[in-house]
Design an enzyme around this catalytic site. Structure first.
Site, short mmCIF file in Angstrom:
data_model
loop_
_atom_site.label_atom_id
_atom_site.label_comp_id
_atom_site.label_asym_id
_atom_site.label_seq_id
_atom_site.Cartn_x
_atom_site.Cartn_y
_atom_site.Cartn_z
N ALA A 29 0.83 -1.21 0.00
CA ALA A 29 0.00 0.00 0.00
C ALA A 29 0.86 1.25 0.00
O ALA A 29 1.77 1.39 0.82
CB ALA A 29 -0.92 0.00 1.22
N CYS A 114 -3.48 -9.32 4.02
CA CYS A 114 -3.29 -8.05 4.72
C CYS A 114 -3.68 -8.18 6.19
O CYS A 114 -4.79 -8.61 6.50
CB CYS A 114 -4.11 -6.95 4.05
SG CYS A 114 -3.87 -5.32 4.80
N LYS A 154 -2.83 -14.33 -2.61
CA LYS A 154 -1.75 -14.19 -1.64
C LYS A 154 -2.35 -14.29 -0.24
O LYS A 154 -3.39 -13.66 0.03
CB LYS A 154 -1.03 -12.85 -1.81
CG LYS A 154 0.21 -12.66 -0.95
CD LYS A 154 0.99 -11.42 -1.37
CE LYS A 154 2.31 -11.32 -0.60
NZ LYS A 154 2.12 -10.92 0.80
N GLY A 217 8.47 -13.57 2.52
CA GLY A 217 8.85 -13.34 3.91
C GLY A 217 10.34 -13.45 4.13
O GLY A 217 10.95 -14.50 3.86
#
Length: 384
Positions: A29, A114, A154, A217
């Site tokens: 974002a 998210c 995702k 990650g």
């Protein structure tokens, strides 16, 4: 898996699209807008897949002005990848059909990862896969509405260690025709803290061998990406915070996957400064206002300067500038001959963890009870 084996690895296939090397820019974002995607793509030589920041399905269907700007792609972007967020199957379906029928993108990614409160409190993002029937309904609507466009997703491991969902979600995705899955090896409760669980990525790959699995990650360097693929067997990597203030990481990734470790970038501060000015310039051109572009760029200053010897007063000055000339003149006052700092390849961005996940009332009582989740739970603004 040897480096040679990695360089010979089958290209990542997302429907009709191929990414070789198998590297994807994670949607972030306020970060992965068209200017930043342009920089990353230029450094990669056009190799890889670069996904837009999060677009909410309700805002897209209502043709919100900000949202319509966020889905603007440069002519050189191929394929055009949009990430959608939604919690209502009907609204998600409308948004996907709009994209397909109007030719707005070539690939659709769905956000189930998210962890931010304004998303999870609506039952969206990393909270949603806990409701298995709702996840299935959204995926079914998206895949059926997408036509020939590939749909990917995702996600995270789950809400917390007591509510892991990624294996169930992966199986549902395969059954509903999803083309590929990206797994961030953290729970929503971890946010960005602790260490990503790469073993979970390996387990998901074993669980859904039918489709590509991408790992996400703790990829802070190109060598991290190679280690992830070698240790998990995943089909590619998704890179997020590691490229903050470092879009040339995509050049490093290409070099590493192509067996050219000697080409890993170590830019001097002079080279970094030039990229900073170009980034701010692109933002101004995209927004249509130089000052607003430089103001939007401010958030990137600390990331670009990480590890370099730059005094606190100058850092503050650069972080409040609003003109390209001010940015350039401030950078020119620095010791631009500084080499790339030792340790600057390490973690960057948010690192907070062990957060309480904000969820709708009673969300965890029954994974199969989806009552009360509908169109009114949709967010009306895009960008995360």
């Amino acid at each position: 898996m040897s480096t040679t084996a990695l360089t010979e690895k089958t290209p990542l296939r997302i429907g009709p699209h191929t990414a070789q090397p198998p590297v994807v820019l994670a949607p972030m974002a306020g970060i992965t807008n068209a200017p930043f995607r342009t920089l990353c793509r230029e450094f990669s030589g056009g190799k890889g897949l670069f996904v837009s920041e999060m677009i909410t399905t309700r805002a897209l269907v209502e043709r919100n002005e900000k949202t319509m700007q966020l889905i603007h792609f440069d002519e050189s972007e191929k394929p055009r990848s949009i990430q959608l967020y939604g919690v209502d199957p009907a609204t998600v379906g409308k948004a996907v059909r709009m994209i397909a029928e109007e030719g707005l993108a070539d690939h659709i990614d769905l956000n189930f990862g998210c962890p931010v409160p304004k998303v999870t409190r609506k039952g969206g993002g990393s909270a949603l896969p806990f409701k298995r029937p709702l996840l299935r309904a959204i995926l079914r609507e998206a895949v059926s509405g997408a036509g020939d466009l590939p749909v990917t997703m995702k996600m995270r491991k789950g809400i917390d260690d007591d509510h892991l969902t990624y294996l169930d979600a992966g199986r549902i995705a395969v059954e509903e025709g999803v083309t590929a899955i990206a797994l961030h090896g953290r729970t929503a409760a971890q946010h960005y803290g602790g260490t990503a669980d790469w073993d979970a990525i390996a387990r998901l790959k074993e669980h859904v061998p039918e489709i590509p699995v991408l790992g996400n990650g703790d990829i802070w360097s190109a060598s991290d990406a190679l280690r992830m693929v070698a240790s998990t067997g995943c089909d590619g990597v998704v890179v997020g915070r590691g490229c903050l203030g470092r879009p040339w990481l995509f050049a490093d990734l290409v070099a590493a996957f192509e067996g050219r470790p000697e080409d890993i970038a170590r830019p001097s501060l002079r080279e970094v400064a030039d990229v900073m000015v170009r980034h701010a310039t692109l933002l101004g051109e995209w927004i249509g206002d130089e000052s607003r572009g430089v103001i939007d760029f401010r958030k990137h200053v600390a990331w670009y300067l990480k590890g370099f010897a730059v005094g606190s007063e100058m850092r503050k000055r650069l972080a409040i500038t609003s003109l390209l000339s001010e940015l350039r003149s401030g950078l020119d006052e620095l010791d631009l001959d500084q080499p790339w700092p030792t340790g600057a390849d390490g973690p960057r961005g948010r690192t907070s963890g062990n957060n309480r996940v904000v969820l709708p009332d009673g969300w965890l009582k029954d994974p199969y009870d989806c009552a009360g989740v509908g169109e009114d739970a949709e967010l009306d603004t895009s960008g995360g």
